[in-house]
Write an enzyme that holds these catalytic residues in place. Structure first.
Site, PDB file in Angstrom:
ATOM      1  N   SER A  14       1.007  -0.544   0.128  1.00  0.00           N
ATOM      2  CA  SER A  14       0.402   0.192  -0.353  1.00  0.00           C
ATOM      3  C   SER A  14       1.122   1.173   0.091  1.00  0.00           C
ATOM      4  CB  SER A  14      -0.939  -0.400   1.070  1.00  0.00           C
ATOM      5  OG  SER A  14      -0.357  -0.206   2.811  1.00  0.00           O
ATOM      6  N   MET A  90      10.231  -6.880   4.600  1.00  0.00           N
ATOM      7  CA  MET A  90      10.133  -7.518   6.172  1.00  0.00           C
ATOM      8  C   MET A  90      11.430  -8.579   6.217  1.00  0.00           C
ATOM      9  SD  MET A  90       7.486  -6.607   6.833  1.00  0.00           S
ATOM     10  CE  MET A  90       7.412  -7.093   9.036  1.00  0.00           C
ATOM     11  N   ASN A 112      12.849   4.536   4.383  1.00  0.00           N
ATOM     12  CA  ASN A 112      12.958   3.179   5.303  1.00  0.00           C
ATOM     13  C   ASN A 112      11.142   4.152   5.183  1.00  0.00           C
ATOM     14  OD1 ASN A 112      11.961   0.563   5.728  1.00  0.00           O
ATOM     15  ND2 ASN A 112      12.460   0.614   8.457  1.00  0.00           N
ATOM     16  N   HIS A 114       8.637   3.294   9.026  1.00  0.00           N
ATOM     17  CA  HIS A 114       7.926   2.363  10.294  1.00  0.00           C
ATOM     18  C   HIS A 114       6.859   3.400  11.432  1.00  0.00           C
ATOM     19  CE1 HIS A 114       9.204  -0.452  13.831  1.00  0.00           C
ATOM     20  NE2 HIS A 114       8.731   0.154  13.953  1.00  0.00           N
TER      21      HIS A 114
HETATM   22  C1  GRF Z   1       3.671  -0.805   7.220  1.00  0.00           C
HETATM   23  O1  GRF Z   1       3.560  -0.480   8.202  1.00  0.00           O
HETATM   24  C2  GRF Z   1       5.479   0.076   7.039  1.00  0.00           C
HETATM   25  O2  GRF Z   1       5.008   1.009   7.638  1.00  0.00           O
HETATM   26  C3  GRF Z   1       5.941  -1.310   7.379  1.00  0.00           C
HETATM   27  O3  GRF Z   1       4.993  -2.657   6.725  1.00  0.00           O
HETATM   28  C4  GRF Z   1       4.130  -2.169   6.168  1.00  0.00           C
HETATM   29  C5  GRF Z   1       3.631  -2.022   5.040  1.00  0.00           C
HETATM   30  O4  GRF Z   1       2.579  -1.903   4.606  1.00  0.00           O
HETATM   31  N1  GRF Z   1       7.452  -1.011   7.666  1.00  0.00           N
HETATM   32  P1  GRF Z   1       2.493  -1.915   2.681  1.00  0.00           P
HETATM   33  O5  GRF Z   1       3.196  -3.185   2.001  1.00  0.00           O
HETATM   34  O6  GRF Z   1       3.169  -0.580   2.529  1.00  0.00           O
HETATM   35  O7  GRF Z   1       0.925  -1.977   2.713  1.00  0.00           O
END
Ligand code: GRF
Length: 208
Positions: A14, A90, A112, A114
């Site tokens: 997203s 991840m 990044n 967070h």
């Molecule tokens: C987000 O909450 C971001 O802050 C964290 O991982 C999540 C990724 O969500 N690092 P998306 O794949 O961008 O929807």
């Protein structure tokens, strides 16, 4: 000045979608050169293709982390990249990987997002941990990556409140809306050369 961005993602994508949309509307002066995932099933691959961006999955099963990173580095070396943008990637990146993107001041050109106000609530479950702790105010951090986890020079932070009747779902949804606004904004500031890393932080970094 426009910047070239490479993305790394593992999941739904997203944030990737929010950034690609900002590029499309012209709010973010950047080019998305490639999207890389470590999971063939990552929705981020579909997101990339929807926006006409090249997307590749590098399966991490049955190879070492070093081998996996080497494959990704070889791919990234095919492109001219100003910043690697982590959008829900991840897997922790090794110092060897990061050093491939070292700039002239010694910072890594890896960004990044967070979902907490770092240094509070580092780790994979930041929304859940902040919510369970009972914080009244949480927030989102966009930072440069360094060799520690959820660490590195902070580029921007934006707070959001936790309401008394929040559930973890409504809390997360409010935070995610902030993520989708903040990440493209920060990348645009990088594109426009408007972000400076403070000398204090620079000093601190050299002492790690
Ligand atoms: C987000 O909450 C971001 O802050 C964290 O991982 C999540 C990724 O969500 N690092 P998306 O794949 O961008 O929807």
């Amino acid at each position: 000045m426009s910047i070239n961005l490479a993305f790394m993602a593992s999941g739904r994508g997203s944030n990737l979608a929010a950034i690609l949309e900002s590029i499309k509307t012209g709010d973010l002066d950047a080019k998305a050169v490639i999207v890389i995932t470590n999971d063939v099933k990552a929705k981020a691959l579909e997101v990339a293709r929807t926006y006409g961006v090249e997307a590749k999955a590098f399966n991490q099963d049955s190879i070492s982390r070093d081998e996996h990173e080497k494959l990704i580095l070889d791919e990234l070396a095919q492109h001219k990249i100003d910043f690697v943008v982590l959008a829900g990637y991840m897997r922790i990146l090794s110092p060897t990987f990061l050093r491939a993107f070292k700039d002239e001041r010694g910072f890594y050109r890896v960004v990044n997002i967070h979902p907490s106000l770092l240094p509070s609530f580092a780790g994979k479950q930041a929304y859940e941990d902040a919510f369970a702790y009972g914080v009244k105010l949480s927030g989102i951090t966009v930072h440069l990556v360094d060799e520690l986890v959820d660490h590195g020079p902070i580029l921007a932070q934006e707070a959001f409140v936790r309401l008394d009747d929040d559930t973890i779902e409504t809390f997360k949804a409010r935070g995610l809306a902030v993520e989708h606004k903040l990440y493209p904004q920060v990348l645009q500031m990088l594109s426009a050369g408007k972000i400076q890393i403070s000398s204090n932080r620079q000093k601190e970094l050299t002492e790690i």
